[in-house]
Scaffold this motif. Structure first.
Motif, PDB file in Angstrom:
ATOM      1  N   ILE A   2      -4.881 -73.403 -37.756  1.00 15.52           N
ATOM      2  CA  ILE A   2      -4.958 -72.526 -38.921  1.00 15.52           C
ATOM      3  C   ILE A   2      -6.391 -72.053 -39.080  1.00 15.52           C
ATOM      4  O   ILE A   2      -7.326 -72.860 -39.090  1.00 15.52           O
ATOM      5  CB  ILE A   2      -4.497 -73.249 -40.202  1.00 15.52           C
ATOM      6  CG1 ILE A   2      -3.022 -73.602 -40.102  1.00 15.52           C
ATOM      7  CG2 ILE A   2      -4.769 -72.394 -41.440  1.00 15.52           C
ATOM      8  CD1 ILE A   2      -2.520 -74.438 -41.249  1.00 15.52           C
ATOM      9  N   ASN A   3      -6.562 -70.744 -39.198  1.00 15.62           N
ATOM     10  CA  ASN A   3      -7.876 -70.153 -39.427  1.00 15.62           C
ATOM     11  C   ASN A   3      -8.036 -69.889 -40.919  1.00 15.62           C
ATOM     12  O   ASN A   3      -7.325 -69.061 -41.480  1.00 15.62           O
ATOM     13  CB  ASN A   3      -8.019 -68.845 -38.653  1.00 15.62           C
ATOM     14  CG  ASN A   3      -7.960 -69.057 -37.162  1.00 15.62           C
ATOM     15  OD1 ASN A   3      -8.366 -70.084 -36.643  1.00 15.62           O
ATOM     16  ND2 ASN A   3      -7.445 -68.076 -36.456  1.00 15.62           N
ATOM     17  N   TRP A  50      -8.934 -62.245 -38.380  1.00 19.40           N
ATOM     18  CA  TRP A  50      -8.906 -63.582 -37.782  1.00 19.40           C
ATOM     19  C   TRP A  50      -8.194 -64.592 -38.680  1.00 19.40           C
ATOM     20  O   TRP A  50      -7.489 -65.485 -38.202  1.00 19.40           O
ATOM     21  CB  TRP A  50     -10.349 -64.015 -37.502  1.00 19.40           C
ATOM     22  CG  TRP A  50     -10.538 -65.444 -37.151  1.00 19.40           C
ATOM     23  CD1 TRP A  50     -10.424 -65.999 -35.906  1.00 19.40           C
ATOM     24  CD2 TRP A  50     -10.897 -66.516 -38.038  1.00 19.40           C
ATOM     25  NE1 TRP A  50     -10.683 -67.356 -35.976  1.00 19.40           N
ATOM     26  CE2 TRP A  50     -10.974 -67.688 -37.271  1.00 19.40           C
ATOM     27  CE3 TRP A  50     -11.154 -66.581 -39.411  1.00 19.40           C
ATOM     28  CZ2 TRP A  50     -11.310 -68.928 -37.823  1.00 19.40           C
ATOM     29  CZ3 TRP A  50     -11.479 -67.809 -39.964  1.00 19.40           C
ATOM     30  CH2 TRP A  50     -11.552 -68.962 -39.177  1.00 19.40           C
ATOM     31  N   ASP A  52      -5.864 -66.731 -41.151  1.00 22.81           N
ATOM     32  CA  ASP A  52      -4.463 -66.952 -41.513  1.00 22.81           C
ATOM     33  C   ASP A  52      -4.335 -67.097 -43.020  1.00 22.81           C
ATOM     34  O   ASP A  52      -3.337 -66.703 -43.611  1.00 22.81           O
ATOM     35  CB  ASP A  52      -3.930 -68.223 -40.843  1.00 22.81           C
ATOM     36  CG  ASP A  52      -3.928 -68.127 -39.337  1.00 22.81           C
ATOM     37  OD1 ASP A  52      -3.466 -67.095 -38.803  1.00 22.81           O
ATOM     38  OD2 ASP A  52      -4.419 -69.073 -38.681  1.00 22.81           O
ATOM     39  N   LYS A  76      -1.554 -61.272 -45.553  1.00 23.65           N
ATOM     40  CA  LYS A  76      -2.479 -62.406 -45.617  1.00 23.65           C
ATOM     41  C   LYS A  76      -2.202 -63.241 -46.857  1.00 23.65           C
ATOM     42  O   LYS A  76      -1.902 -62.720 -47.927  1.00 23.65           O
ATOM     43  CB  LYS A  76      -3.938 -61.937 -45.659  1.00 23.65           C
ATOM     44  CG  LYS A  76      -4.380 -61.171 -44.439  1.00 23.65           C
ATOM     45  CD  LYS A  76      -4.468 -62.057 -43.223  1.00 23.65           C
ATOM     46  CE  LYS A  76      -4.934 -61.265 -42.012  1.00 23.65           C
ATOM     47  NZ  LYS A  76      -5.063 -62.091 -40.829  1.00 23.65           N
ATOM     48  N   ARG A  77      -2.297 -64.520 -46.708  1.00 25.40           N
ATOM     49  CA  ARG A  77      -2.166 -65.453 -47.836  1.00 25.40           C
ATOM     50  C   ARG A  77      -3.552 -65.578 -48.473  1.00 25.40           C
ATOM     51  O   ARG A  77      -4.510 -65.979 -47.815  1.00 25.40           O
ATOM     52  CB  ARG A  77      -1.680 -66.801 -47.310  1.00 25.40           C
ATOM     53  CG  ARG A  77      -1.372 -67.808 -48.350  1.00 25.40           C
ATOM     54  CD  ARG A  77      -0.708 -69.011 -47.688  1.00 25.40           C
ATOM     55  NE  ARG A  77      -0.869 -70.167 -48.545  1.00 25.40           N
ATOM     56  CZ  ARG A  77      -0.993 -71.406 -48.116  1.00 25.40           C
ATOM     57  NH1 ARG A  77      -0.962 -71.663 -46.829  1.00 25.40           N
ATOM     58  NH2 ARG A  77      -1.138 -72.392 -48.959  1.00 25.40           N
TER      59      ARG A  77
END
Length: 111
Positions: A2-3, A50, A52, A76-77
């Motif tokens: 996870i980024n 990039w 997440d 995007k979250r």
């Protein structure tokens, strides 16, 4: 993997602390940026692409982020941590506030 991207105003205290806290967590990569023109690390479109999940420290930063990069955020979250700019980099109280919030949102168990 996870980024996670951490955003605050000047990228000096809160976002850098959050990135450094999560740097040692398995399954995560972290980066940080600031929204201010004089931020130490100004936000880039590449960072948004990039990421997440994007964490902002205050609600007004979420609004500013939307204004600045708009459609790049699609899908995007974005999570607001509600952490005021009252702390220094790696200050114990800041770490104590950030850690449980980040663990909860990232579903991490360090035990």
């Amino acid at each position: 993997m996870i980024n996670a991207l951490f955003i605050c105003g000047k990228a000096r205290k809160r976002s850098t602390t959050a990135a450094d806290i999560t740097a040692g967590w398995d399954g995560f990569q972290a980066d940080f940026a600031g929204l201010s023109k004089d931020a130490d690390e100004q936000l880039s479109i590449e960072q948004i692409e990039w990421a997440d999940v994007i964490f902002v420290m205050e609600r007004r930063q979420k609004s500013r982020l939307t204004t600045l990069v708009g459609t790049t955020l699609k899908g995007k979250r974005i999570i607001c941590l509600n952490i005021p700019d009252n702390y220094e980099y790696m200050q114990k109280e800041l770490i104590d506030l950030l850690t449980p919030k980040l663990m909860s949102h990232l579903r991490v168990n360090l035990i």
